[in-house]
Enzyme design. Structure first.
Site, PDB file in Angstrom:
ATOM      1  CG  ASN A   1      51.987 106.367  19.147  1.00  0.00           C
ATOM      2  OD1 ASN A   1      50.853 106.799  19.123  1.00  0.00           O
ATOM      3  ND2 ASN A   1      52.819 106.529  18.132  1.00  0.00           N
ATOM      4  CB  CYS A   2      50.942 102.195  23.798  1.00  0.00           C
ATOM      5  SG  CYS A   2      50.984 100.957  25.097  1.00  0.00           S
ATOM      6  N   PRO A   3      53.822 102.995  25.388  1.00  0.00           N
ATOM      7  CG  PRO A   3      55.368 102.296  27.049  1.00  0.00           C
ATOM      8  CD  PRO A   3      55.218 102.522  25.546  1.00  0.00           C
TER       9      PRO A   3
END
Length: 79
Positions: free
Chosen positions: A16-18
């Site tokens: 997941n981000c980042p």
């Protein structure tokens, strides 16, 4: 549009981000000029995150983004 022929593939599925952007940046740095990196992701946010990163980063070009079956595939060329 014809899908670009990747030089290398980076699998960031489940990240997941980042992390998709962080790992894409690291992978692009190790490629030769003109190389195309295929990034495989499952994070829907990677669509806008990678686009924004490519627009803000000199020396990279986002060629195409493909969405389907909960997967997001990005093609990034190193200038």
């Amino acid at each position: 549009m014809t899908t670009p022929d990747p030089t290398e593939t980076l699998d960031v599925t489940g990240e997941n981000c980042p992390m998709p952007v962080v790992k894409t940046k690291q992978a692009i740095e190790g490629l030769e000029s003109g190389a195309v990196l295929e990034v495989l992701a499952t994070d829907a946010g990677s669509m806008s995150d990678l686009q924004g990163w490519a627009e803000a980063t000199p020396g990279v070009e986002l060629l195409e983004q493909v969405e389907g079956d909960g997967r997001y595939t990005h093609y990034v060329r190193k200038a």
